[in-house]
Scaffold this motif. Structure first.
Motif, PDB file in Angstrom:
ATOM      1  N   PHE A 135       0.831  -1.192   0.000  1.00  0.00           N
ATOM      2  CA  PHE A 135       0.000   0.000   0.000  1.00  0.00           C
ATOM      3  C   PHE A 135       0.877   1.258   0.000  1.00  0.00           C
ATOM      4  O   PHE A 135       0.602   2.231  -0.707  1.00  0.00           O
ATOM      5  CB  PHE A 135      -0.920  -0.012   1.228  1.00  0.00           C
ATOM      6  N   VAL A 136       1.947   1.216   0.791  1.00  0.00           N
ATOM      7  CA  VAL A 136       2.878   2.353   0.829  1.00  0.00           C
ATOM      8  C   VAL A 136       3.559   2.512  -0.526  1.00  0.00           C
ATOM      9  O   VAL A 136       3.722   3.624  -1.035  1.00  0.00           O
ATOM     10  CB  VAL A 136       3.917   2.166   1.952  1.00  0.00           C
ATOM     11  N   VAL A 137       3.929   1.368  -1.115  1.00  0.00           N
ATOM     12  CA  VAL A 137       4.561   1.426  -2.433  1.00  0.00           C
ATOM     13  C   VAL A 137       3.623   2.092  -3.432  1.00  0.00           C
ATOM     14  O   VAL A 137       4.025   2.954  -4.219  1.00  0.00           O
ATOM     15  CB  VAL A 137       4.938   0.006  -2.901  1.00  0.00           C
ATOM     16  N   ALA A 138       2.338   1.714  -3.367  1.00  0.00           N
ATOM     17  CA  ALA A 138       1.369   2.328  -4.284  1.00  0.00           C
ATOM     18  C   ALA A 138       1.252   3.822  -4.013  1.00  0.00           C
ATOM     19  O   ALA A 138       1.266   4.634  -4.933  1.00  0.00           O
ATOM     20  CB  ALA A 138       0.010   1.654  -4.117  1.00  0.00           C
ATOM     21  N   HIS A 139       1.168   4.185  -2.731  1.00  0.00           N
ATOM     22  CA  HIS A 139       1.049   5.617  -2.382  1.00  0.00           C
ATOM     23  C   HIS A 139       2.178   6.425  -2.991  1.00  0.00           C
ATOM     24  O   HIS A 139       1.959   7.387  -3.711  1.00  0.00           O
ATOM     25  CB  HIS A 139       1.051   5.808  -0.865  1.00  0.00           C
ATOM     26  N   PHE A 140       3.418   6.035  -2.710  1.00  0.00           N
ATOM     27  CA  PHE A 140       4.457   6.973  -3.123  1.00  0.00           C
ATOM     28  C   PHE A 140       4.730   6.918  -4.611  1.00  0.00           C
ATOM     29  O   PHE A 140       5.212   7.879  -5.187  1.00  0.00           O
ATOM     30  CB  PHE A 140       5.723   6.892  -2.255  1.00  0.00           C
ATOM     31  N   HIS A 141       4.340   5.820  -5.266  1.00  0.00           N
ATOM     32  CA  HIS A 141       4.459   5.871  -6.722  1.00  0.00           C
ATOM     33  C   HIS A 141       3.371   6.741  -7.337  1.00  0.00           C
ATOM     34  O   HIS A 141       3.591   7.377  -8.352  1.00  0.00           O
ATOM     35  CB  HIS A 141       4.457   4.463  -7.308  1.00  0.00           C
ATOM     36  N   TYR A 142       2.200   6.775  -6.715  1.00  0.00           N
ATOM     37  CA  TYR A 142       1.176   7.683  -7.249  1.00  0.00           C
ATOM     38  C   TYR A 142       1.611   9.132  -7.145  1.00  0.00           C
ATOM     39  O   TYR A 142       1.375   9.920  -8.058  1.00  0.00           O
ATOM     40  CB  TYR A 142      -0.178   7.463  -6.553  1.00  0.00           C
TER      41      TYR A 142
ATOM     42  N   PHE B 157       0.344   0.349 -10.659  1.00  0.00           N
ATOM     43  CA  PHE B 157       0.315   0.766  -9.263  1.00  0.00           C
ATOM     44  C   PHE B 157      -1.068   0.732  -8.622  1.00  0.00           C
ATOM     45  O   PHE B 157      -1.170   0.626  -7.412  1.00  0.00           O
ATOM     46  CB  PHE B 157       0.938   2.154  -9.116  1.00  0.00           C
ATOM     47  N   PHE B 158      -2.149   0.803  -9.409  1.00  0.00           N
ATOM     48  CA  PHE B 158      -3.450   0.827  -8.737  1.00  0.00           C
ATOM     49  C   PHE B 158      -3.680  -0.479  -7.988  1.00  0.00           C
ATOM     50  O   PHE B 158      -4.081  -0.493  -6.832  1.00  0.00           O
ATOM     51  CB  PHE B 158      -4.576   1.092  -9.738  1.00  0.00           C
ATOM     52  N   ILE B 159      -3.366  -1.567  -8.655  1.00  0.00           N
ATOM     53  CA  ILE B 159      -3.611  -2.886  -8.064  1.00  0.00           C
ATOM     54  C   ILE B 159      -2.745  -3.095  -6.806  1.00  0.00           C
ATOM     55  O   ILE B 159      -3.100  -3.851  -5.917  1.00  0.00           O
ATOM     56  CB  ILE B 159      -3.337  -3.974  -9.131  1.00  0.00           C
ATOM     57  N   GLN B 160      -1.631  -2.361  -6.750  1.00  0.00           N
ATOM     58  CA  GLN B 160      -0.742  -2.539  -5.593  1.00  0.00           C
ATOM     59  C   GLN B 160      -1.383  -2.056  -4.294  1.00  0.00           C
ATOM     60  O   GLN B 160      -1.041  -2.552  -3.210  1.00  0.00           O
ATOM     61  CB  GLN B 160       0.582  -1.809  -5.827  1.00  0.00           C
ATOM     62  N   HIS B 161      -2.318  -1.112  -4.378  1.00  0.00           N
ATOM     63  CA  HIS B 161      -3.049  -0.738  -3.164  1.00  0.00           C
ATOM     64  C   HIS B 161      -3.685  -1.989  -2.553  1.00  0.00           C
ATOM     65  O   HIS B 161      -3.592  -2.239  -1.350  1.00  0.00           O
ATOM     66  CB  HIS B 161      -4.182   0.245  -3.483  1.00  0.00           C
ATOM     67  N   PHE B 162      -4.320  -2.777  -3.425  1.00  0.00           N
ATOM     68  CA  PHE B 162      -5.071  -3.935  -2.922  1.00  0.00           C
ATOM     69  C   PHE B 162      -4.128  -5.052  -2.510  1.00  0.00           C
ATOM     70  O   PHE B 162      -4.364  -5.737  -1.526  1.00  0.00           O
ATOM     71  CB  PHE B 162      -6.090  -4.375  -3.974  1.00  0.00           C
TER      72      PHE B 162
ATOM     73  N   LEU C 227       0.757 -10.148 -11.531  1.00  0.00           N
ATOM     74  CA  LEU C 227       0.896 -10.299 -12.979  1.00  0.00           C
ATOM     75  C   LEU C 227       0.457  -9.017 -13.687  1.00  0.00           C
ATOM     76  O   LEU C 227       1.166  -8.476 -14.552  1.00  0.00           O
ATOM     77  CB  LEU C 227       0.057 -11.492 -13.459  1.00  0.00           C
ATOM     78  N   ILE C 228      -0.708  -8.493 -13.275  1.00  0.00           N
ATOM     79  CA  ILE C 228      -1.207  -7.251 -13.881  1.00  0.00           C
ATOM     80  C   ILE C 228      -0.186  -6.135 -13.693  1.00  0.00           C
ATOM     81  O   ILE C 228       0.129  -5.376 -14.620  1.00  0.00           O
ATOM     82  CB  ILE C 228      -2.555  -6.854 -13.242  1.00  0.00           C
ATOM     83  N   SER C 229       0.344  -6.072 -12.485  1.00  0.00           N
ATOM     84  CA  SER C 229       1.300  -5.014 -12.172  1.00  0.00           C
ATOM     85  C   SER C 229       2.508  -5.084 -13.105  1.00  0.00           C
ATOM     86  O   SER C 229       2.975  -4.061 -13.616  1.00  0.00           O
ATOM     87  CB  SER C 229       1.722  -5.161 -10.712  1.00  0.00           C
TER      88      SER C 229
END
Ligand code: HEM
Ligand SMILES: [Cu+2]
Lengths: 617, 106
Positions: A380-387, A433-438, A462-464
């Motif tokens: 989730f943190v990874v998704a946050h800071f990449h966004y 990155f969106f899927i990384q939130h989940f 895989l999607i990521s």
């Protein structure tokens, strides 16, 4: 003389010109080239990480190499790609926007670039010399103290060098903006990109010393047997985290504020309206910078600082969302009712607003200290800071490239390829990155080499990874675009976008002295004022007279070679004391250059009035 | 200052201002020496450290103020931005100090 020989001579002349240049425009281009190179390198590392995570229990790379990859990806992207690319833009554009002929300290400017570049090279030498750093881009102690081999030593010395360069440039920009504005360019008439350059430089000035101190302590611990972070000997490893984040959080604003500045230039230009809420924008920038220094412990909620400290830092963190929100609304209102042109630059700007807002929203979620126990160190943190960093900073860099490319290189980037690059990169970015939130909310931890089968993580990863390939494709298209434009691109006039600020009043690319006569600034968006109320041209603020320019110098490069050598000495003297010779020799070279620079008078040169008159407008 | 370059053309107003400035500089300088002496004597006379330490700290802060405002010209016009930056720096340092003392070392 044969044609090939002249060409070769010309090439070496160009090379020498760039090695010795102190011209802010050439230094800016050097920054863009250096930063661009490291950006590609960091991107390659990212791709390798994503390939490793394409399926459960993959063994594309070994666990050790994976640690090196994530460490170098983060370090490279933050310190060697994003920061220098932004500094390159600031270097090139900011003096033009305030109507100056160069930065305040041209020599220092060149030195700053070479230090950054040599730091990056030093860091990447580690790949070939026994392994790259592998303690994460945050290099938390005690892991970073115990990490065997020289990897982390390269991290320490490389960042020390490039950090010194960044700090120097920051000071340089501050002095330039305070003292070198054209007549009539009051503070509240400065374009927003100049304002954000200013505030970013303030942040640099205050934040980088914390990193410098932290790196020195780590250096002493690793190389000279001290125990600042060694709990067994009475040290305290949490101090590293504090020092790192006292630097680290302001650093994320060092990245995002110039990005805000870029969008605040592009949106008004292509909406044909002045920026909505100019003074609120300036104020919000300052407020973000101010608050940015009081929130660093939100990276340390799970360390055990205690409920009182956690709550204070949580409230301060959430407060930052307010000025950021002000900015978002101002951009929306800038477009409201404007006659909007949608081209590549504008596409990146439009895509930025929702993407960054998602990142800001997850930021506020993370800022809630109770919830952060669940999110921390997950994807989730990874998704946050990449966004925020990709959706904010990288989008801004690409937008800025399209917007200012004509000014910098005299040619307009190809629109079709620009749009193709945008759409593939944009889609790839959200896929990745969106899927990384989940994934994060389902419990996938960050920085792990493999994940197990049938835990609900397979499809998401895989999607990521597929998204990462889309982004790679977009980047490649952009590179092709650069090459195509260099060869066949449409030549740019001085003001291709019907823009508003001073940099568009001079030729594309500008003469090396920028302004033949300093312009008289009559208000915010000076060029636009002249277009609507005057004859479309700036009124000169001074009679045509000779111009004083600084001489080029090779000293910054030699000085940097000295520090570079000394850094190698520091790293290897733990193996064999003979390496101390490199320390002394390198330092002697660097200090020798400083002495020469101080004692030898260099008054620069003058461009005569006749020469200026001869040159057509 | 450009108006100082040709000495014989300084008008009387400027002269008066310079004299005033000089007087202020000397007074602050004398005061700073005086403060330093107080600090030395306080330690030398062996007064309880409960009193001496806060006293020295207060004197030090006042001296830093003098340094900034008189010798580094922060009181003069056109120094608002440097002042803003310096206070910003002091604020950041203060925050860091408070945090370290309260949550690391306490
Ligand atoms: C504006 C641009 C921003 C950037 C570039 C940025 C960048 C980052 C980065 C790089 C991290 C990861 C640190 C790590 O390695 O663990 C992070 C974490 C964090 N960010 Fe942001 N951020 C931004 C905005 C925000 C905003 C607006 C907020 C809150 C209002 C916020 C709150 C947080 C929090 C609380 C964490 C820590 C999460 C954790 O480690 O558990 N960020 N941010
Ligand atoms: Cu942060």
């Amino acid at each position: 003389m044969s044609n090939a020989a002249t060409q070769k001579r010309a090439l070496s002349a160009v090379l020498w010109d760039y090695l010795t240049t102190v011209d802010h425009k050439k230094v800016g281009i050097l920054y863009l080239i250096g930063g661009g190179f490291f950006f590609l390198l960091g991107g390659l590392e990212a791709l390798i990480i994503r390939i490793q995570l394409i399926k459960p229990e993959n063994d594309f790379i070994s666990a050790g190499l994976y640690n090196e990859m994530i460490t170098m990806h983060g370090t490279t992207m933050i310190f060697l790609a994003a920061t220098p690319l932004l500094f390159g833009l600031m270097n090139y554009i900011m003096p033009l926007q305030i109507g100056a002929r160069d930065v305040a300290f041209p020599f220092l400017n060149a030195l700053g670039f070479w230090l950054f570049f040599s730091g990056g090279i030093l860091l990447n030498c580690s790949w070939f010399l026994g392994g790259a750093p592998d303690a994460g881009w945050t290099a938390y102690a005690p892991l970073s103290i115990q990490s065997p081999g020289h990897g982390t030593d390269f991290y320490v010395m490389g960042l020390q060098l490039s950090g010194a360069g960044t700090l120097m440039s920051g000071i340089n920009f501050l002095v330039t903006i305070v003292s070198m504005r054209a007549p009539g360019m009051t503070y509240m008439r400065m374009p927003l990109f100049t304002w954000t350059t200013f505030v970013t430089s303030v942040l640099t000035l205050f934040a980088f010393p914390a990193l410098t101190v932290g790196l020195f302590l780590l250096m002493f611990d690793r190389m000279f047997g001290s125990a600042f972070f060694d709990v067994a000997l009475g040290g305290n490893s949490v101090i590293w985290q504090h020092l790192f984040w006292i630097f680290g959080h302001p650093e994320v604003y060092i990245l995002i504020l110039p990005a805000f500045g870029v969008f605040s230039e592009i949106l008004p230009t292509f909406s044909k309206k002045r920026l909505f809420g100019y003074s609120a924008m300036v104020f919000a920038t300052f407020l973000i910078a101010f608050l940015g220094f009081m929130v660093w412990a939100h990276h340390m909620f799970t360390v055990g600082l205690g409920p009182v400290a956690n709550s204070i830092f949580a409230v301060a963190t959430m407060a930052i969302a307010v000025p950021t929100g002000i900015k978002i609304f101002n951009w929306l209102f800038t477009m409201w009712g404007g006659s909007i042109v949608i081209n590549s630059a504008m596409l990146w700007a439009l895509a930025f607003i929702p993407s960054f807002t998602i990142g800001g929203m997850t930021g506020v979620m993370l800022g809630s200290n109770v919830a952060d126990y669940q999110y921390h160190d997950s994807y989730f943190v990874v998704a946050h800071f990449h966004y925020v960093i990709v959706g904010g900073v990288v989008f801004a860099l690409l937008a800025a490239c399209h917007y200012w490319w004509p000014k910098m290189f005299g040619r307009i980037l190809h629109e079709g390829m620009g749009k193709l690059a945008f759409w593939t990169f944009f889609i790839g970015f959200h896929l990745t990155f969106f899927i990384q939130h989940f994934l994060g909310l389902m419990g996938m931890p960050r920085r792990y080499w493999v994940f197990l089968e049938n835990q609900g993580l397979d499809t998401g990863n895989l999607i990521s990874t597929i998204g990462a390939f889309f982004m790679t494709f977009g980047t490649l298209v952009f590179l092709v675009n650069i090459v195509y434009t260099a060869i066949k691109g449409e030549k740019a006039p001085a003001d291709p976008w019907d823009a508003r600020t001073l940099e568009w009043t001079i030729a594309s690319p500008p003469a090396f002295y920028n302004f033949k006569q300093l312009p008289l600034v009559r208000g915010l968006d000076p060029l636009w004022i002249e277009k609507t109320e005057g004859n479309g041209k700036m009124t000169p603020a001074e009679p045509l007279d000779e111009i004083h320019m600084p001489n080029g110098s090779i000293l910054p490069l030699i000085m940097t070679v000295g520090f570079f050598t000394a850094s190698f000495g520091f790293i290897y003297q733990t193996d064999h004391k003979a390496w101390l010779i490199a320390v002394y020799a390198g330092m002697a070279l660097a200090i020798g250059c400083m002495v020469i620079r101080s004692l030898k008078d260099d008054h620069g040169f003058h461009i005569s009035k006749e020469e200026l008159e001869r040159e057509a407008d | 200052m450009t108006e100082n370059t040709s000495t014989n053309k300084i008008n009387s107003f400027q002269k008066e201002k310079n004299k005033d400035e000089m007087r202020k500089q000397i007074i602050t300088f004398a005061l700073m020496i005086f403060f330093t002496m107080i600090a030395f004597f306080a330690v030398g006379m062996g007064i309880s450290s409960m009193f001496v330490i806060p006293l020295i700290l207060i004197l030090a802060i006042v001296q830093v103020g003098f340094q900034f405002y008189y010798f580094m010209h922060m009181k003069d016009k056109g120094h608002e931005f440097p002042a803003l930056l310096i206070f910003g720096g002091i604020w950041v340092t203060f925050l860091v100090g408070v945090t370290f003392v309260t949550i690391i070392w306490w």
